[in-house]
Design a protein around this motif. Sequence first.
Motif, PDB file in Angstrom:
ATOM      1  N   GLU A 226       0.831  -1.210   0.000  1.00 52.48           N
ATOM      2  CA  GLU A 226       0.000   0.000   0.000  1.00 52.48           C
ATOM      3  C   GLU A 226       0.864   1.258   0.000  1.00 52.48           C
ATOM      4  OE1 GLU A 226      -4.209  -0.688   2.274  1.00 52.48           O
ATOM      5  OE2 GLU A 226      -2.402  -0.553   3.515  1.00 52.48           O
ATOM      6  N   ALA A 227       1.852   1.284   0.871  1.00 57.71           N
ATOM      7  CA  ALA A 227       2.694   2.471   1.019  1.00 57.71           C
ATOM      8  C   ALA A 227       3.476   2.754  -0.259  1.00 57.71           C
ATOM      9  CB  ALA A 227       3.650   2.298   2.197  1.00 57.71           C
ATOM     10  N   VAL A 228       4.035   1.719  -0.853  1.00 50.93           N
ATOM     11  CA  VAL A 228       4.819   1.910  -2.068  1.00 50.93           C
ATOM     12  C   VAL A 228       3.914   2.347  -3.221  1.00 50.93           C
ATOM     13  CG1 VAL A 228       6.264   0.760  -3.795  1.00 50.93           C
ATOM     14  CG2 VAL A 228       6.631   0.313  -1.364  1.00 50.93           C
ATOM     15  N   ALA A 229       2.723   1.760  -3.317  1.00 48.09           N
ATOM     16  CA  ALA A 229       1.789   2.151  -4.377  1.00 48.09           C
ATOM     17  C   ALA A 229       1.373   3.607  -4.219  1.00 48.09           C
ATOM     18  CB  ALA A 229       0.562   1.241  -4.351  1.00 48.09           C
ATOM     19  N   TYR A 230       1.072   4.011  -2.994  1.00 40.55           N
ATOM     20  CA  TYR A 230       0.675   5.403  -2.735  1.00 40.55           C
ATOM     21  C   TYR A 230       1.799   6.365  -3.129  1.00 40.55           C
ATOM     22  CZ  TYR A 230      -1.171   9.496  -0.308  1.00 40.55           C
ATOM     23  OH  TYR A 230      -1.649  10.752  -0.025  1.00 40.55           O
ATOM     24  N   THR A 231       3.007   6.046  -2.721  1.00 40.42           N
ATOM     25  CA  THR A 231       4.155   6.910  -3.031  1.00 40.42           C
ATOM     26  C   THR A 231       4.400   6.983  -4.533  1.00 40.42           C
ATOM     27  OG1 THR A 231       5.183   6.378  -0.901  1.00 40.42           O
ATOM     28  CG2 THR A 231       6.617   7.256  -2.628  1.00 40.42           C
ATOM     29  N   HIS A 232       4.299   5.846  -5.200  1.00 41.50           N
ATOM     30  CA  HIS A 232       4.524   5.800  -6.650  1.00 41.50           C
ATOM     31  C   HIS A 232       3.518   6.682  -7.395  1.00 41.50           C
ATOM     32  CE1 HIS A 232       5.508   4.196 -10.611  1.00 41.50           C
ATOM     33  NE2 HIS A 232       4.241   3.893 -10.788  1.00 41.50           N
ATOM     34  N   ILE A 233       2.251   6.582  -7.029  1.00 39.21           N
ATOM     35  CA  ILE A 233       1.219   7.364  -7.707  1.00 39.21           C
ATOM     36  C   ILE A 233       1.378   8.854  -7.420  1.00 39.21           C
ATOM     37  CG2 ILE A 233      -1.271   7.806  -7.823  1.00 39.21           C
ATOM     38  CD1 ILE A 233      -1.638   4.776  -7.234  1.00 39.21           C
ATOM     39  N   GLU A 234       1.699   9.210  -6.194  1.00 38.77           N
ATOM     40  CA  GLU A 234       1.874  10.624  -5.866  1.00 38.77           C
ATOM     41  C   GLU A 234       3.104  11.219  -6.552  1.00 38.77           C
ATOM     42  OE1 GLU A 234       0.089  12.908  -4.508  1.00 38.77           O
ATOM     43  OE2 GLU A 234      -1.558  11.558  -4.069  1.00 38.77           O
ATOM     44  N   HIS A 235       4.184  10.450  -6.652  1.00 39.19           N
ATOM     45  CA  HIS A 235       5.346  10.931  -7.404  1.00 39.19           C
ATOM     46  C   HIS A 235       4.993  11.148  -8.862  1.00 39.19           C
ATOM     47  CE1 HIS A 235       8.676   9.426  -4.421  1.00 39.19           C
ATOM     48  NE2 HIS A 235       8.086  10.537  -4.025  1.00 39.19           N
ATOM     49  N   HIS A 236       4.181  10.233  -9.401  1.00 38.69           N
ATOM     50  CA  HIS A 236       3.772  10.390 -10.801  1.00 38.69           C
ATOM     51  C   HIS A 236       2.875  11.604 -10.969  1.00 38.69           C
ATOM     52  CE1 HIS A 236       1.570   8.717 -14.561  1.00 38.69           C
ATOM     53  NE2 HIS A 236       2.601   9.450 -14.907  1.00 38.69           N
ATOM     54  N   ARG A 237       2.052  11.896  -9.979  1.00 41.04           N
ATOM     55  CA  ARG A 237       1.212  13.089 -10.040  1.00 41.04           C
ATOM     56  C   ARG A 237       2.091  14.343 -10.126  1.00 41.04           C
ATOM     57  NH1 ARG A 237      -3.997  14.509  -7.175  1.00 41.04           N
ATOM     58  NH2 ARG A 237      -3.759  12.607  -5.918  1.00 41.04           N
ATOM     59  N   ILE A 238       3.095  14.416  -9.284  1.00 40.45           N
ATOM     60  CA  ILE A 238       3.977  15.585  -9.261  1.00 40.45           C
ATOM     61  C   ILE A 238       4.717  15.735 -10.599  1.00 40.45           C
ATOM     62  CG2 ILE A 238       6.052  16.557  -8.202  1.00 40.45           C
ATOM     63  CD1 ILE A 238       5.109  15.225  -5.561  1.00 40.45           C
ATOM     64  N   ASP A 239       5.273  14.624 -11.083  1.00 37.64           N
ATOM     65  CA  ASP A 239       5.995  14.662 -12.357  1.00 37.64           C
ATOM     66  C   ASP A 239       5.070  15.045 -13.509  1.00 37.64           C
ATOM     67  OD1 ASP A 239       8.351  13.950 -11.143  1.00 37.64           O
ATOM     68  OD2 ASP A 239       8.225  11.826 -11.686  1.00 37.64           O
ATOM     69  N   SER A 240       3.856  14.515 -13.501  1.00 37.27           N
ATOM     70  CA  SER A 240       2.911  14.792 -14.574  1.00 37.27           C
ATOM     71  C   SER A 240       2.500  16.251 -14.596  1.00 37.27           C
ATOM     72  CB  SER A 240       1.663  13.902 -14.429  1.00 37.27           C
ATOM     73  OG  SER A 240       1.988  12.538 -14.590  1.00 37.27           O
ATOM     74  N   MET A 241       2.200  16.807 -13.433  1.00 35.83           N
ATOM     75  CA  MET A 241       1.794  18.203 -13.381  1.00 35.83           C
ATOM     76  C   MET A 241       2.922  19.108 -13.810  1.00 35.83           C
ATOM     77  SD  MET A 241      -1.347  18.198 -12.688  1.00 35.83           S
ATOM     78  CE  MET A 241      -1.388  19.973 -12.760  1.00 35.83           C
ATOM     79  N   ARG A 242       4.142  18.761 -13.454  1.00 39.17           N
ATOM     80  CA  ARG A 242       5.291  19.561 -13.865  1.00 39.17           C
ATOM     81  C   ARG A 242       5.423  19.548 -15.392  1.00 39.17           C
ATOM     82  NH1 ARG A 242       9.028  16.881 -11.402  1.00 39.17           N
ATOM     83  NH2 ARG A 242       8.873  18.087  -9.459  1.00 39.17           N
ATOM     84  N   ALA A 243       5.294  18.365 -15.973  1.00 43.28           N
ATOM     85  CA  ALA A 243       5.425  18.246 -17.426  1.00 43.28           C
ATOM     86  C   ALA A 243       4.287  18.956 -18.149  1.00 43.28           C
ATOM     87  CB  ALA A 243       5.465  16.772 -17.824  1.00 43.28           C
ATOM     88  N   LEU A 244       3.081  18.816 -17.653  1.00 41.95           N
ATOM     89  CA  LEU A 244       1.928  19.415 -18.319  1.00 41.95           C
ATOM     90  C   LEU A 244       1.958  20.930 -18.237  1.00 41.95           C
ATOM     91  CD1 LEU A 244      -0.813  16.912 -17.118  1.00 41.95           C
ATOM     92  CD2 LEU A 244      -0.010  17.210 -19.461  1.00 41.95           C
ATOM     93  N   ARG A 245       2.366  21.466 -17.103  1.00 46.97           N
ATOM     94  CA  ARG A 245       2.434  22.923 -16.962  1.00 46.97           C
ATOM     95  C   ARG A 245       3.508  23.525 -17.862  1.00 46.97           C
ATOM     96  NH1 ARG A 245      -0.529  25.055 -12.856  1.00 46.97           N
ATOM     97  NH2 ARG A 245      -1.291  23.647 -11.211  1.00 46.97           N
ATOM     98  N   ALA A 246       4.511  22.725 -18.205  1.00 45.62           N
ATOM     99  CA  ALA A 246       5.576  23.215 -19.081  1.00 45.62           C
ATOM    100  C   ALA A 246       5.206  23.085 -20.554  1.00 45.62           C
ATOM    101  CB  ALA A 246       6.871  22.447 -18.812  1.00 45.62           C
ATOM    102  N   SER A 247       4.045  22.489 -20.819  1.00 41.09           N
ATOM    103  CA  SER A 247       3.613  22.295 -22.210  1.00 41.09           C
ATOM    104  C   SER A 247       2.302  23.033 -22.431  1.00 41.09           C
ATOM    105  CB  SER A 247       3.435  20.794 -22.496  1.00 41.09           C
ATOM    106  OG  SER A 247       2.307  20.299 -21.796  1.00 41.09           O
ATOM    107  N   SER A 248       1.707  22.797 -23.571  1.00 40.70           N
ATOM    108  CA  SER A 248       0.407  23.395 -23.876  1.00 40.70           C
ATOM    109  C   SER A 248      -0.686  22.343 -23.811  1.00 40.70           C
ATOM    110  CB  SER A 248       0.428  24.019 -25.278  1.00 40.70           C
ATOM    111  OG  SER A 248       0.768  23.032 -26.256  1.00 40.70           O
TER     112      SER A 248
END
Length: 255
Positions: A226-248
Motif C-alpha cells: 500500500e505504502a509503495v503504491a501510494y508513493t509511486h502514484i503521488e510521485h507520478h502526479r507531481i511529475d505529470s503536473m510539472r510536465a503538463l504545466r511546461a507544455s500546452s
Amino acid sequence: MKSIASVVKTGSRSLEGALPVLDNPAMAAPIDPTTRPDSLSRQIYATLREGIIRGRYPQGSRLAEQRLAEELQVSRVPLREAVPVLEIEGFVSTLPRRSAIVTTWTIRSVHDLFDLRLCLEVGAARYAARRIADGASIAPLRAALETARGSLNSGDAYRIADDSTRFHEGIVDLTDNALMRAVMRSLAGRMMWLFFMTHEPGPLHAHNGHEELLAAIESGDERVAEAVAYTHIEHHRIDSMRALRASSDIRDEPA
C-alpha cells in the motif's frame, strides 16, 4: 475515397483539412469487406483512440461524423457504435445532434484521475500482496514489467505508455476482483493518454518505481505494498503536473 489502410499510410494532416493519420502498424492491412460489423466498430474505435492519444485529434477538436466516415470508408453505423465507447472511456464528449468533441485535459481532471487511482490502485496493491502471500503467482506481473523494460529501448512514447499502463492493469488483475478490474479498464485509456503526454520527465524513473512496486507486492506484506503504491502514484502526479504545466497540453479551469 480512402480506406483506413490508405489513411494510415498517407501522412498526418490537420483535423480541419482531412482526417489525421495514425502510425499503428496493426492498422496497415486493408479492411476485409466481409469483416463483421462489431469487429469493424472495434477497429474504428482503436484508430480514433490512438489518434487522440497521439495528438492527431487535438484536445477540443470536433470529430465530424460525415468526414470520419468518408475518410475511413465506412458507414456511419459502426462509427456511431465506436464513439460511445470512446465517451465512456473519457476520450470524447458528445451532445445530441452534434459531433463528438475530443476531451480537453484540465488541472482538475488530472487531479481527479490521480485521486481515483489512489483509491483503486493502493487497495489493489494491498490485495495483490495478500494473494501473493496466499500462494498466487507473481509471474504475470513480472512479465508485464519485463515487457515495459523492453519498450524503454524502443524510444516509442506510445509503446512505453501502453506497456506502463498494462503493468498497472496487471496489479489489479492480481487481485482477482472482477469489479476492480472493470473499474481499471474504464480508467486505462485515460491513464495511457496521460502517460503518453508526460513521458518526458523520465520513463526510466517510472520504470524503477514499477520495480519497487513489484518487489513490495511480491513480499506479500500488504501495508508495504500500500505504502509503495501510494508513493509511486503521488510521485507520478507531481511529475505529470510539472510536465503538463511546461507544455500546452493542459489548461486551468475557467473562472
